[in-house]
Every structure is written in structure tokens, then in C-alpha cells.
Design a protein around this motif. Structure first.
Motif, PDB file in Angstrom:
ATOM      1  N   ASP A  64       3.117  31.642  57.297  1.00  0.00           N
ATOM      2  CA  ASP A  64       3.165  31.124  58.742  1.00  0.00           C
ATOM      3  C   ASP A  64       4.236  31.865  59.523  1.00  0.00           C
ATOM      4  N   ASP A  65       4.345  32.351  60.779  1.00  0.00           N
ATOM      5  CA  ASP A  65       5.211  32.665  61.571  1.00  0.00           C
ATOM      6  C   ASP A  65       6.302  31.769  61.963  1.00  0.00           C
ATOM      7  N   ASP A  66       5.787  30.394  62.046  1.00  0.00           N
ATOM      8  CA  ASP A  66       6.735  29.253  62.383  1.00  0.00           C
ATOM      9  C   ASP A  66       7.904  29.271  61.601  1.00  0.00           C
ATOM     10  N   ILE A  67       7.544  29.367  60.344  1.00  0.00           N
ATOM     11  CA  ILE A  67       8.384  29.351  58.996  1.00  0.00           C
ATOM     12  C   ILE A  67       9.147  30.628  58.999  1.00  0.00           C
ATOM     13  N   ARG A  68       8.413  31.555  58.669  1.00  0.00           N
ATOM     14  CA  ARG A  68       8.961  33.011  58.420  1.00  0.00           C
ATOM     15  C   ARG A  68       9.748  33.615  59.301  1.00  0.00           C
ATOM     16  N   LEU A  69       9.857  33.294  60.728  1.00  0.00           N
ATOM     17  CA  LEU A  69      10.692  33.718  61.881  1.00  0.00           C
ATOM     18  C   LEU A  69      12.098  32.875  62.101  1.00  0.00           C
ATOM     19  N   ILE A  70      12.034  31.626  61.354  1.00  0.00           N
ATOM     20  CA  ILE A  70      13.250  31.018  61.638  1.00  0.00           C
ATOM     21  C   ILE A  70      14.663  31.733  61.427  1.00  0.00           C
ATOM     22  N   PRO A  71      15.480  31.923  62.545  1.00  0.00           N
ATOM     23  CA  PRO A  71      16.501  32.133  62.291  1.00  0.00           C
ATOM     24  C   PRO A  71      17.497  31.792  61.171  1.00  0.00           C
ATOM     25  N   VAL A  72      17.738  32.400  60.245  1.00  0.00           N
ATOM     26  CA  VAL A  72      18.647  31.659  59.141  1.00  0.00           C
ATOM     27  C   VAL A  72      19.906  32.612  58.832  1.00  0.00           C
ATOM     28  N   GLY A  74      16.206  32.847  69.136  1.00  0.00           N
ATOM     29  CA  GLY A  74      14.888  32.169  68.968  1.00  0.00           C
ATOM     30  C   GLY A  74      14.264  32.788  67.663  1.00  0.00           C
ATOM     31  N   PRO A  75      13.153  32.284  67.398  1.00  0.00           N
ATOM     32  CA  PRO A  75      12.234  32.888  66.157  1.00  0.00           C
ATOM     33  C   PRO A  75      12.196  34.799  66.425  1.00  0.00           C
ATOM     34  N   HIS A  76      12.582  35.284  65.197  1.00  0.00           N
ATOM     35  CA  HIS A  76      12.390  36.768  65.370  1.00  0.00           C
ATOM     36  C   HIS A  76      12.244  37.340  63.886  1.00  0.00           C
TER      37      HIS A  76
END
Length: 142
Positions: A72-80, A123-125
Motif C-alpha cells: 500500500d502506497d499509504d504505508i510504503r511512501l511514508i517519510p522515515v 510528504g509521502p514519496h
């Protein structure tokens, strides 16, 4: 305001981090190990994650792999971002982990806040060569 998940097993450090970020108006979630953090990520979908590396049950590297490997992109793309006192110079995992920032403890609060605010703004990337929004190559502190 942004929702931040902090994955940190040291209670004293976690309390300080929670306090620092709550003062900025962020909503802060906390987990004491990587597995608990990943479950919270799946449930709450935070805007960004700040993780330690040396944690029980699931360490920070495993947490990052779980996030980046999620379909899921909503998880995979979270900045860490990583905040650790146990990262050794030249550790090959640092370059391949797809993290947005690596900061070493002790990190000045101003730098920590500025880095996390930058990640909120981005943001997500993704982290492939075509995505130039990730500041991973410039936000490393000592």
C-alpha cells in the motif's frame, strides 16, 4: 497538524522526543519496539516515522524494511527518519535502507525539528532515482 510515530525503546529518550514534538503541535504516537510501531503505522497511517535502530522484537532496520516492502502506497511512501546512537560509520544498510534522514544521538533539538518539518513538507514519496524529493543525501548529522 502532522502525525508522527516515534519508535524508541528507551523510555527516557522517548519521553523527551514526545515532549519536543508535541510542543510544535504535532500529534505524537509512540511505540517501544518495531513490531508495535508497524502495527501502529497500519492502524493510524502517520505522516512520518522517527525510529531508533536498536530495539527489541523488531529492530529499526526490520521496521524500515516492513514499511518499504508494504504493497500500500499509504504505508510504503511514508517519510522515515532514523535517530540512533548505534550506527557505525560505513554501515552498508544506511545507504540501502531508503530512509529520508539519518541523525545520530545526541542530535540538537533544532536540527531534529527542522529535519522532521522538512519531511512533513515533502510528504509521502518514493526512493528511486526518478524521485528527487527525498533529502536522504543531504540531511545527515553527526
Amino acid at each position: 497538524m502532522a502525525v508522527l510515530l516515534i519508535a524508541e525503546d528507551d523510555e527516557d529518550i522517548a519521553l523527551v522526543l514526545v515532549r519536543v514534538f508535541k510542543r510544535t503541535g504535532m500529534t505524537v504516537l509512540r511505540a517501544s519496539d518495531g513490531r508495535e510501531a508497524f502495527e501502529a503505522i497500519l492502524e493510524h497511517r502517520p505522516d512520518l516515522v522517527l525510529t531508533d535502530l536498536g530495539m527489541p522484537v523488531m529492530d529499526g532496520w526490520e521496521l524500515i524494511d516492513a514499511i518499504r516492502g508494504h504493497p500500500d502506497d499509504d504505508i510504503r511512501l511514508i517519510p522515515v527518519a532514523v535517530l540512533s546512537g548505534h550506527l557505525r560509520p560505513g554501515d552498508p544498510r544506511a545507504g540501502s535502507a531508503q530512509v529520508c534522514a539519518i541523525m545520530l544521538k545526541p542530535c540538537p533539538n533544532e536540527q531534529l525539528l527542522a529535519t522532521m518539518e522538512e519531511l512533513v513538507a515533502i510528504g509521502p514519496h518514493g526512493h528511486d532515482a526518478a524521485d528527487n524529493r527525498c533529502p536522504a543525501d543531504i540531511t545527515v548529522s553527526v
